[in-house]
Design a protein around this motif. Structure first.
Motif, PDB file in Angstrom:
ATOM      1  N   ARG A  16       0.813  -1.211   0.000  1.00 13.17           N
ATOM      2  CA  ARG A  16       0.000   0.000   0.000  1.00 13.17           C
ATOM      3  C   ARG A  16       0.854   1.271   0.000  1.00 13.17           C
ATOM      4  O   ARG A  16       0.437   2.310   0.487  1.00 13.17           O
ATOM      5  CB  ARG A  16      -0.992   0.018   1.168  1.00 13.17           C
ATOM      6  CG  ARG A  16      -2.016  -1.064   1.044  1.00 13.17           C
ATOM      7  CD  ARG A  16      -3.013  -0.984   2.179  1.00 13.17           C
ATOM      8  NE  ARG A  16      -4.153  -1.820   1.876  1.00 13.17           N
ATOM      9  CZ  ARG A  16      -5.274  -1.382   1.309  1.00 13.17           C
ATOM     10  NH1 ARG A  16      -5.412  -0.128   1.024  1.00 13.17           N
ATOM     11  NH2 ARG A  16      -6.247  -2.196   1.048  1.00 13.17           N
ATOM     12  N   HIS A  17       2.059   1.158  -0.510  1.00 12.94           N
ATOM     13  CA  HIS A  17       2.886   2.344  -0.686  1.00 12.94           C
ATOM     14  C   HIS A  17       2.686   2.860  -2.101  1.00 12.94           C
ATOM     15  O   HIS A  17       2.361   2.109  -3.000  1.00 12.94           O
ATOM     16  CB  HIS A  17       4.366   2.018  -0.473  1.00 12.94           C
ATOM     17  CG  HIS A  17       4.689   1.666   0.934  1.00 12.94           C
ATOM     18  ND1 HIS A  17       5.895   1.162   1.314  1.00 12.94           N
ATOM     19  CD2 HIS A  17       3.948   1.730   2.053  1.00 12.94           C
ATOM     20  CE1 HIS A  17       5.901   0.940   2.612  1.00 12.94           C
ATOM     21  NE2 HIS A  17       4.715   1.279   3.083  1.00 12.94           N
ATOM     22  N   LEU A  18       2.897   4.121  -2.283  1.00 13.51           N
ATOM     23  CA  LEU A  18       2.805   4.679  -3.617  1.00 13.51           C
ATOM     24  C   LEU A  18       4.094   4.391  -4.359  1.00 13.51           C
ATOM     25  O   LEU A  18       5.141   4.225  -3.759  1.00 13.51           O
ATOM     26  CB  LEU A  18       2.566   6.177  -3.534  1.00 13.51           C
ATOM     27  CG  LEU A  18       1.302   6.581  -2.794  1.00 13.51           C
ATOM     28  CD1 LEU A  18       1.169   8.085  -2.789  1.00 13.51           C
ATOM     29  CD2 LEU A  18       0.078   5.943  -3.399  1.00 13.51           C
ATOM     30  N   CYS A  19       4.001   4.346  -5.654  1.00 13.53           N
ATOM     31  CA  CYS A  19       5.196   4.026  -6.429  1.00 13.53           C
ATOM     32  C   CYS A  19       5.577   5.238  -7.282  1.00 13.53           C
ATOM     33  O   CYS A  19       6.219   6.145  -6.807  1.00 13.53           O
ATOM     34  CB  CYS A  19       4.941   2.787  -7.278  1.00 13.53           C
ATOM     35  SG  CYS A  19       6.336   2.342  -8.314  1.00 13.53           S
ATOM     36  N   GLY A  20       5.187   5.255  -8.539  1.00 14.80           N
ATOM     37  CA  GLY A  20       5.532   6.369  -9.418  1.00 14.80           C
ATOM     38  C   GLY A  20       6.842   6.172 -10.138  1.00 14.80           C
ATOM     39  O   GLY A  20       7.315   7.065 -10.841  1.00 14.80           O
TER      40      GLY A  20
END
Ligand code: FES
Length: 64
Positions: A16-20
Motif C-alpha cells: 500500500r505504498h505509492l510508487c511512481g
C-alpha cells in the motif's frame, strides 16, 4: 518498462505504498490512465503519466 521495475512496483503496491517509478512525460498522443496513486493531479496536468497503469489510445511519443 523493465520487468524488474514492474516487480518492484507491484511489491510496493502490495504494501500500500505509492510508487511512481515509471512516471513519464507524454509528448504526444493520448492514454487512458487508471492509477491508484504515485502521481499527483498537478503532474497529470503537466503531461506526466504512469505507463504501467495506462492503455494507449493512439500512437505515443514519451520522454522518460
Ligand atoms: S511502475 Fe510503479 S507506478 Fe508505474
Amino acid at each position: 518498462m523493465h520487468a524488474e521495475a514492474m516487480i518492484a512496483c507491484c511489491a510496493r503496491l502490495r504494501r500500500r505504498h505509492l510508487c511512481g517509478t515509471c512516471k513519464s512525460k507524454l509528448l504526444s498522443g493520448s492514454v487512458d490512465m487508471k492509477h491508484n496513486g504515485g502521481i499527483r493531479q498537478r503532474e497529470i496536468d503537466a503531461g506526466l503519466f504512469l505507463p504501467c497503469c495506462s492503455k494507449p489510445l493512439s500512437d505515443l511519443v514519451i520522454d522518460r
